[in-house]
Design a protein around this motif. Structure first.
Motif, PDB file in Angstrom:
ATOM      1  N   ALA A 193       0.855  -1.185   0.000  1.00  0.00           N
ATOM      2  CA  ALA A 193       0.000   0.000   0.000  1.00  0.00           C
ATOM      3  C   ALA A 193       0.892   1.236   0.000  1.00  0.00           C
ATOM      4  O   ALA A 193       2.053   1.175   0.414  1.00  0.00           O
ATOM      5  CB  ALA A 193      -0.924   0.011   1.218  1.00  0.00           C
ATOM      6  N   VAL A 194       0.341   2.331  -0.476  1.00  0.00           N
ATOM      7  CA  VAL A 194       1.066   3.607  -0.498  1.00  0.00           C
ATOM      8  C   VAL A 194       0.117   4.702  -0.040  1.00  0.00           C
ATOM      9  O   VAL A 194      -1.099   4.574  -0.126  1.00  0.00           O
ATOM     10  CB  VAL A 194       1.606   3.932  -1.913  1.00  0.00           C
ATOM     11  CG1 VAL A 194       2.670   2.930  -2.329  1.00  0.00           C
ATOM     12  CG2 VAL A 194       0.469   3.948  -2.950  1.00  0.00           C
ATOM     13  N   TRP A 195       0.678   5.800   0.480  1.00  0.00           N
ATOM     14  CA  TRP A 195      -0.159   6.925   0.894  1.00  0.00           C
ATOM     15  C   TRP A 195       0.668   8.200   0.955  1.00  0.00           C
ATOM     16  O   TRP A 195       1.897   8.168   0.946  1.00  0.00           O
ATOM     17  CB  TRP A 195      -0.811   6.659   2.253  1.00  0.00           C
ATOM     18  CG  TRP A 195       0.127   6.375   3.384  1.00  0.00           C
ATOM     19  CD1 TRP A 195       0.689   7.273   4.251  1.00  0.00           C
ATOM     20  CD2 TRP A 195       0.620   5.080   3.791  1.00  0.00           C
ATOM     21  NE1 TRP A 195       1.486   6.630   5.170  1.00  0.00           N
ATOM     22  CE2 TRP A 195       1.468   5.285   4.911  1.00  0.00           C
ATOM     23  CE3 TRP A 195       0.422   3.783   3.319  1.00  0.00           C
ATOM     24  CZ2 TRP A 195       2.116   4.230   5.562  1.00  0.00           C
ATOM     25  CZ3 TRP A 195       1.069   2.748   3.975  1.00  0.00           C
ATOM     26  CH2 TRP A 195       1.905   2.977   5.079  1.00  0.00           C
ATOM     27  N   CYS A 196      -0.033   9.317   1.009  1.00  0.00           N
ATOM     28  CA  CYS A 196       0.610  10.606   1.246  1.00  0.00           C
ATOM     29  C   CYS A 196       0.405  10.967   2.713  1.00  0.00           C
ATOM     30  O   CYS A 196      -0.331  10.295   3.429  1.00  0.00           O
ATOM     31  CB  CYS A 196       0.049  11.688   0.333  1.00  0.00           C
ATOM     32  SG  CYS A 196      -1.734  11.907   0.468  1.00  0.00           S
ATOM     33  N   SER A 197       1.036  12.043   3.163  1.00  0.00           N
ATOM     34  CA  SER A 197       0.906  12.409   4.583  1.00  0.00           C
ATOM     35  C   SER A 197       0.416  13.833   4.777  1.00  0.00           C
ATOM     36  O   SER A 197       0.372  14.312   5.900  1.00  0.00           O
ATOM     37  CB  SER A 197       2.254  12.228   5.291  1.00  0.00           C
ATOM     38  OG  SER A 197       3.213  13.137   4.789  1.00  0.00           O
ATOM     39  N   TYR A 198       0.041  14.516   3.695  1.00  0.00           N
ATOM     40  CA  TYR A 198      -0.316  15.932   3.831  1.00  0.00           C
ATOM     41  C   TYR A 198      -1.816  16.167   3.935  1.00  0.00           C
ATOM     42  O   TYR A 198      -2.245  17.299   4.146  1.00  0.00           O
ATOM     43  CB  TYR A 198       0.255  16.754   2.675  1.00  0.00           C
ATOM     44  CG  TYR A 198      -0.043  16.233   1.284  1.00  0.00           C
ATOM     45  CD1 TYR A 198      -1.262  16.474   0.677  1.00  0.00           C
ATOM     46  CD2 TYR A 198       0.910  15.516   0.574  1.00  0.00           C
ATOM     47  CE1 TYR A 198      -1.545  16.006  -0.588  1.00  0.00           C
ATOM     48  CE2 TYR A 198       0.657  15.046  -0.695  1.00  0.00           C
ATOM     49  CZ  TYR A 198      -0.574  15.286  -1.277  1.00  0.00           C
ATOM     50  OH  TYR A 198      -0.839  14.804  -2.533  1.00  0.00           O
ATOM     51  N   LYS A 199      -2.615  15.110   3.812  1.00  0.00           N
ATOM     52  CA  LYS A 199      -4.060  15.266   3.952  1.00  0.00           C
ATOM     53  C   LYS A 199      -4.437  15.066   5.426  1.00  0.00           C
ATOM     54  O   LYS A 199      -4.204  15.923   6.257  1.00  0.00           O
ATOM     55  CB  LYS A 199      -4.784  14.289   3.026  1.00  0.00           C
ATOM     56  CG  LYS A 199      -4.486  14.509   1.538  1.00  0.00           C
ATOM     57  CD  LYS A 199      -5.205  13.507   0.673  1.00  0.00           C
ATOM     58  CE  LYS A 199      -4.801  13.591  -0.782  1.00  0.00           C
ATOM     59  NZ  LYS A 199      -5.193  14.844  -1.441  1.00  0.00           N
ATOM     60  N   TYR A 200      -4.992  13.911   5.735  1.00  0.00           N
ATOM     61  CA  TYR A 200      -5.428  13.659   7.110  1.00  0.00           C
ATOM     62  C   TYR A 200      -4.267  13.546   8.085  1.00  0.00           C
ATOM     63  O   TYR A 200      -4.456  13.653   9.296  1.00  0.00           O
ATOM     64  CB  TYR A 200      -6.271  12.388   7.156  1.00  0.00           C
ATOM     65  CG  TYR A 200      -7.564  12.500   6.390  1.00  0.00           C
ATOM     66  CD1 TYR A 200      -8.624  13.267   6.877  1.00  0.00           C
ATOM     67  CD2 TYR A 200      -7.733  11.863   5.168  1.00  0.00           C
ATOM     68  CE1 TYR A 200      -9.813  13.385   6.180  1.00  0.00           C
ATOM     69  CE2 TYR A 200      -8.924  11.968   4.457  1.00  0.00           C
ATOM     70  CZ  TYR A 200      -9.958  12.733   4.961  1.00  0.00           C
ATOM     71  OH  TYR A 200     -11.132  12.845   4.257  1.00  0.00           O
TER      72      TYR A 200
END
Length: 421
Positions: A239-246
């Motif tokens: 899995a991958v994700w960004c960190s600038y949203k939630y």
């Protein structure tokens, strides 16, 4: 909870909320007169924790004072800095610390994961994504197909809502796999759709994909810090994700990556390698052949940008103090209150396309407004609401439980009534 349509009710809920004091740990945007705006756009960019400046300043001070020695001598040495994030991040995505690493940005990580987990053959090469996936995911999938010599349109299978519907049905994904499973190499699904707010059944999708000998990965851009994906238990390959949203780490900050532990020690997996993924014991010898670290760390390429990681650590410390289970519980209640107030409007021109079941969504509700255009969003902005508009006719509203209140939600709906008049 039995909701009531009144400001007094909202204020009472805030007074009884054990997490309400976390709002004071964030900078809330204000208008020119210093009045707080109603910020409901954490699904696009999370607010800045007040401790972020302190955390970044500490690393700037160590750089000024220690120079290169900051890699080993600082209060939080830069050499192992990414390790300081692993435990908190793992709790938020439901993984083991060894399965998680913060590195690069989301789409870069997606491509790196596909090097390892998209291994097409002449017969089994197709990729499944949801039809309205975030465009960056679609571009990445198409470019990977082209890179491997396949037609990007023929090789990309879209999991679509049925005609006249807004949400994807799991049984339709089952049909796709039943009919084309022998040709599908990868399921790459967004855990929570950016447009509709629908959260997909990750365990069921993973089991379905693995049943047909497909690799399974998820994009958690709208899931990390919003829902609990339970990645380890789910069994997804990656899995991958960004960190600038939630996750509130600042615009363009580093992303995250999950690799299931069953792949942890498989050094035969194809990967693009870099020195930060090499054995820590011999990394600085400089003359050793690549020896991949076990776990997600082995997919790292370069030494990390410390200032970005300091901002991530600042936010994760707030999450740690609040407890993600507590946040998720508040999120369900807070978004339920928003849904209740929208229903109370009894306005035929608006409808919520996000699932009604709290288990099938995070905090975001996507409000479809009949015959509306972006001028509606502009009017909301003018009356002090920061929200998000998506073409052709949807306002995305995301009450984030760390810093949003029941009063925020009530105030938004009152202003929406104003601008719809």
């Amino acid at each position: 909870m039995k909701y009531q349509n009144s400001l007094e009710f909202a204020q009472q809920q805030d007074a009884e909320d054990n997490l309400s004091h976390f709002r004071k740990k964030f900078h809330i945007p204000t208008d020119d007169s210093g009045n707080e705006l109603i910020y409901l756009c954490g699904n696009s960019l999370g607010l800045q924790p007040k401790n972020t400046s302190e955390y970044i300043q500490k690393e700037l001070q160590d750089w000024a004072k220690l120079g290169v020695e900051g890699h080993t001598e600082g209060e939080h040495p830069w050499l192992p800095y990414h390790e300081f994030l692993a435990n908190s991040m793992a709790k938020i995505v439901g993984a083991k610390p060894s399965e998680v690493v913060m590195m690069n940005t989301l789409t870069t990580n997606l491509h790196l994961m596909m090097v390892s987990f998209y291994q097409p053959t002449d017969k089994k090469y197709k990729i499944v994504i949801e039809a309205d996936a975030f465009p960056s995911d679609k571009y990445a999938m198409e470019s990977q197909l082209k890179f491997h010599g396949y037609d990007e349109k023929e090789g990309l299978i879209l999991w679509k809502p049925r005609e006249g519907e807004e949400l994807c049905r799991f049984e339709d994904l089952e049909t796709i796999l039943k009919e084309q499973g022998d040709e599908i190499a990868l399921l790459m699904i967004g855990s929570t759709n950016y447009y509709s707010g629908q959260s997909y059944p990750l365990k069921k999708i993973t089991d379905l994909g693995h049943k047909h000998n497909c690799k399974v990965g998820f994009d958690l851009a709208h899931g990390a810090g919003n829902i609990q994906p339970n990645l380890h238990e789910t069994g997804a390959d990656f899995a991958v994700w960004c960190s600038y949203k939630y996750l509130n780490s600042g615009p363009g900050s580093l992303g995250g990556c999950f690799v299931h532990e069953r792949h942890a020690n498989n050094k035969n997996l194809t990967r693009f390698a870099g020195w930060w993924g090499h054995n820590k014991e011999t990394r600085f010898n400089m003359r050793k052949e690549f020896d991949a670290l076990p776990g997600a760390e082995g997919w790292q390429l370069s030494n990390p940008p410390i200032l970005s990681m300091a901002a991530i650590r600042a936010s994760l410390d707030v999450f740690e103090a609040a407890g993600f289970e507590n946040l998720r519980k508040k999120s369900v209640t807070l978004t339920g209150f928003l849904e209740f107030l929208l229903d109370e409007m009894n306005n035929e021109s608006i409808s919520v396309i996000t699932p009604r079941n709290p288990e099938e969504r995070g905090c975001q509700l996507s409000i479809q407004v009949k015959d509306a255009d972006k001028s509606l969003h502009t009017k909301l902005t003018e009356v002090g609401v920061i929200s998000d508009w998506r073409e052709p006719d949807v306002i995305r509203i995301a009450p984030a439980p760390l810093y949003n209140s029941f009063t925020d939600v009530y105030g938004f709906v009152e202003r929406l009534k104003e601008v719809l008049k």
